[in-house]
Write a protein that holds these residues in place. Structure first.
Motif, PDB file in Angstrom:
ATOM      1  N   GLY A   8       0.832  -1.197   0.000  1.00  0.00           N
ATOM      2  CA  GLY A   8       0.000   0.000   0.000  1.00  0.00           C
ATOM      3  C   GLY A   8       0.858   1.234   0.000  1.00  0.00           C
ATOM      4  N   LEU A   9       0.238   2.339   0.330  1.00  0.00           N
ATOM      5  CA  LEU A   9       0.934   3.621   0.394  1.00  0.00           C
ATOM      6  C   LEU A   9       1.445   3.839   1.814  1.00  0.00           C
ATOM      7  CD1 LEU A   9       1.690   6.352  -0.904  1.00  0.00           C
ATOM      8  CD2 LEU A   9      -0.562   7.190  -0.179  1.00  0.00           C
ATOM      9  N   VAL A  10       2.722   4.130   1.927  1.00  0.00           N
ATOM     10  CA  VAL A  10       3.322   4.362   3.232  1.00  0.00           C
ATOM     11  C   VAL A  10       4.199   5.595   3.162  1.00  0.00           C
ATOM     12  CG1 VAL A  10       5.247   2.795   2.719  1.00  0.00           C
ATOM     13  CG2 VAL A  10       4.666   3.302   5.095  1.00  0.00           C
ATOM     14  N   GLN A  11       4.221   6.331   4.235  1.00  0.00           N
ATOM     15  CA  GLN A  11       5.063   7.515   4.292  1.00  0.00           C
ATOM     16  C   GLN A  11       6.504   7.099   4.561  1.00  0.00           C
ATOM     17  OE1 GLN A  11       3.624  10.371   7.152  1.00  0.00           O
ATOM     18  NE2 GLN A  11       4.702  12.064   6.174  1.00  0.00           N
ATOM     19  N   ALA A  12       7.428   7.819   3.984  1.00  0.00           N
ATOM     20  CA  ALA A  12       8.843   7.540   4.218  1.00  0.00           C
ATOM     21  C   ALA A  12       9.120   7.549   5.721  1.00  0.00           C
ATOM     22  CB  ALA A  12       9.709   8.560   3.498  1.00  0.00           C
ATOM     23  N   GLY A  13       9.847   6.536   6.164  1.00  0.00           N
ATOM     24  CA  GLY A  13      10.125   6.382   7.583  1.00  0.00           C
ATOM     25  C   GLY A  13       9.156   5.466   8.303  1.00  0.00           C
ATOM     26  N   GLY A  14       8.069   5.139   7.633  1.00  0.00           N
ATOM     27  CA  GLY A  14       7.067   4.273   8.233  1.00  0.00           C
ATOM     28  C   GLY A  14       7.425   2.803   8.085  1.00  0.00           C
ATOM     29  N   SER A  15       6.469   1.941   8.459  1.00  0.00           N
ATOM     30  CA  SER A  15       6.686   0.500   8.422  1.00  0.00           C
ATOM     31  C   SER A  15       5.535  -0.199   7.719  1.00  0.00           C
ATOM     32  CB  SER A  15       6.814  -0.054   9.847  1.00  0.00           C
ATOM     33  OG  SER A  15       7.937   0.473  10.498  1.00  0.00           O
ATOM     34  N   LEU A  16       5.853  -1.362   7.179  1.00  0.00           N
ATOM     35  CA  LEU A  16       4.844  -2.208   6.550  1.00  0.00           C
ATOM     36  C   LEU A  16       5.158  -3.653   6.893  1.00  0.00           C
ATOM     37  CD1 LEU A  16       4.368  -1.071   2.817  1.00  0.00           C
ATOM     38  CD2 LEU A  16       2.639  -1.052   4.624  1.00  0.00           C
ATOM     39  N   ARG A  17       4.124  -4.469   6.944  1.00  0.00           N
ATOM     40  CA  ARG A  17       4.339  -5.898   7.063  1.00  0.00           C
ATOM     41  C   ARG A  17       3.613  -6.590   5.921  1.00  0.00           C
ATOM     42  NH1 ARG A  17       2.659  -9.854  12.023  1.00  0.00           N
ATOM     43  NH2 ARG A  17       0.596  -9.597  11.050  1.00  0.00           N
ATOM     44  N   LEU A  18       4.380  -7.220   5.074  1.00  0.00           N
ATOM     45  CA  LEU A  18       3.822  -7.969   3.959  1.00  0.00           C
ATOM     46  C   LEU A  18       3.623  -9.414   4.388  1.00  0.00           C
ATOM     47  CD1 LEU A  18       6.089  -6.613   1.071  1.00  0.00           C
ATOM     48  CD2 LEU A  18       4.029  -5.597   2.076  1.00  0.00           C
ATOM     49  N   SER A  19       2.602 -10.043   3.826  1.00  0.00           N
ATOM     50  CA  SER A  19       2.312 -11.433   4.145  1.00  0.00           C
ATOM     51  C   SER A  19       2.301 -12.273   2.882  1.00  0.00           C
ATOM     52  CB  SER A  19       0.937 -11.547   4.822  1.00  0.00           C
ATOM     53  OG  SER A  19       0.904 -10.842   6.030  1.00  0.00           O
ATOM     54  N   CYS A  20       2.801 -13.470   3.011  1.00  0.00           N
ATOM     55  CA  CYS A  20       2.761 -14.439   1.917  1.00  0.00           C
ATOM     56  C   CYS A  20       2.011 -15.659   2.432  1.00  0.00           C
ATOM     57  CB  CYS A  20       4.165 -14.823   1.477  1.00  0.00           C
ATOM     58  SG  CYS A  20       4.228 -16.055   0.161  1.00  0.00           S
ATOM     59  N   ALA A  21       0.887 -15.936   1.815  1.00  0.00           N
ATOM     60  CA  ALA A  21       0.057 -17.069   2.226  1.00  0.00           C
ATOM     61  C   ALA A  21       0.152 -18.173   1.182  1.00  0.00           C
ATOM     62  CB  ALA A  21      -1.393 -16.632   2.390  1.00  0.00           C
ATOM     63  N   ALA A  22       0.296 -19.388   1.670  1.00  0.00           N
ATOM     64  CA  ALA A  22       0.379 -20.539   0.773  1.00  0.00           C
ATOM     65  C   ALA A  22      -0.878 -21.376   0.903  1.00  0.00           C
ATOM     66  CB  ALA A  22       1.601 -21.376   1.107  1.00  0.00           C
ATOM     67  N   SER A  23      -1.349 -21.872  -0.216  1.00  0.00           N
ATOM     68  CA  SER A  23      -2.566 -22.694  -0.183  1.00  0.00           C
ATOM     69  C   SER A  23      -2.243 -24.168   0.028  1.00  0.00           C
ATOM     70  CB  SER A  23      -3.355 -22.517  -1.477  1.00  0.00           C
ATOM     71  OG  SER A  23      -2.569 -22.916  -2.591  1.00  0.00           O
ATOM     72  N   THR A  24      -0.954 -24.491   0.097  1.00  0.00           N
ATOM     73  CA  THR A  24      -0.573 -25.882   0.330  1.00  0.00           C
ATOM     74  C   THR A  24      -0.904 -26.267   1.768  1.00  0.00           C
ATOM     75  OG1 THR A  24       1.648 -25.178   0.958  1.00  0.00           O
ATOM     76  CG2 THR A  24       1.296 -25.774  -1.338  1.00  0.00           C
ATOM     77  N   ARG A  25      -1.038 -27.559   2.002  1.00  0.00           N
ATOM     78  CA  ARG A  25      -1.376 -28.016   3.350  1.00  0.00           C
ATOM     79  C   ARG A  25      -0.233 -27.774   4.327  1.00  0.00           C
ATOM     80  NH1 ARG A  25      -3.574 -34.024   3.116  1.00  0.00           N
ATOM     81  NH2 ARG A  25      -3.675 -33.591   5.325  1.00  0.00           N
ATOM     82  N   SER A  26       0.974 -27.747   3.786  1.00  0.00           N
ATOM     83  CA  SER A  26       2.137 -27.550   4.640  1.00  0.00           C
ATOM     84  C   SER A  26       3.243 -26.911   3.837  1.00  0.00           C
ATOM     85  CB  SER A  26       2.611 -28.902   5.189  1.00  0.00           C
ATOM     86  OG  SER A  26       3.840 -28.755   5.859  1.00  0.00           O
ATOM     87  N   LEU A  27       4.068 -26.135   4.521  1.00  0.00           N
ATOM     88  CA  LEU A  27       5.247 -25.560   3.872  1.00  0.00           C
ATOM     89  C   LEU A  27       6.499 -26.347   4.235  1.00  0.00           C
ATOM     90  CD1 LEU A  27       4.517 -21.747   4.252  1.00  0.00           C
ATOM     91  CD2 LEU A  27       4.546 -23.081   2.146  1.00  0.00           C
ATOM     92  N   ARG A  28       6.276 -27.482   4.859  1.00  0.00           N
ATOM     93  CA  ARG A  28       7.403 -28.306   5.262  1.00  0.00           C
ATOM     94  C   ARG A  28       8.241 -28.675   4.043  1.00  0.00           C
ATOM     95  NH1 ARG A  28       7.407 -32.849   9.741  1.00  0.00           N
ATOM     96  NH2 ARG A  28       9.423 -33.790   9.328  1.00  0.00           N
TER      97      ARG A  28
END
Length: 127
Positions: A8-28
């Protein structure tokens, strides 16, 4: 399948947390990498994590020992998510961020290592 979100839009100096979701049953036995790309340039690694061990590697372009680490990759094992925390966001960090999955579990610097990709999430920085 992978799905990246949190941009998204963030101001310089700010923070973001991105997420990566997997549809697999496991990431093992897999590895997840976060990459970023701006128009006209190649997709570049930010960091990757090996799911089994939690071993992480950060690109040399985003991490130096002499400064605070700006990016943090971490797993949420209960939710099968991989986060990319971006602190002190700067205009140079504006890009589309992608997560990729490596079925071999090793990860790597090159995007060719990863067999599956999410659709990307856009990070825009206002100064």
């Amino acid at each position: 399948q992978l799905q990246a979100s949190g941009g998204g839009l963030v101001q310089a100096g700010g923070s973001l947390r991105l997420s990566c979701a997997a549809s697999t049953r496991s990431l093992r036995n897999y590895a997840i990498g976060w990459f970023r790309q701006v128009p006209g340039k190649e997709r570049e690694l930010v960091a990757f994590i090996r799911w089994n061990t939690g071993y992480t590697v950060y690109s040399e372009s985003v991490y130096t020992e002499s400064v605070k680490v700006q990016f943090t990759i971490s797993p949420d094992r209960a939710k099968r998510l991989v986060y990319l925390q971006i602190d002190d966001v700067q205009p140079k960090d504006a890009a589309t961020y992608y997560c990729g999955l490596d079925q071999n579990g090793l990860g790597g610097q090159s995007p060719t290592v990863y067999e599956y990709w999410g659709q990307g999430t856009q990070v825009t920085v206002s100064s």
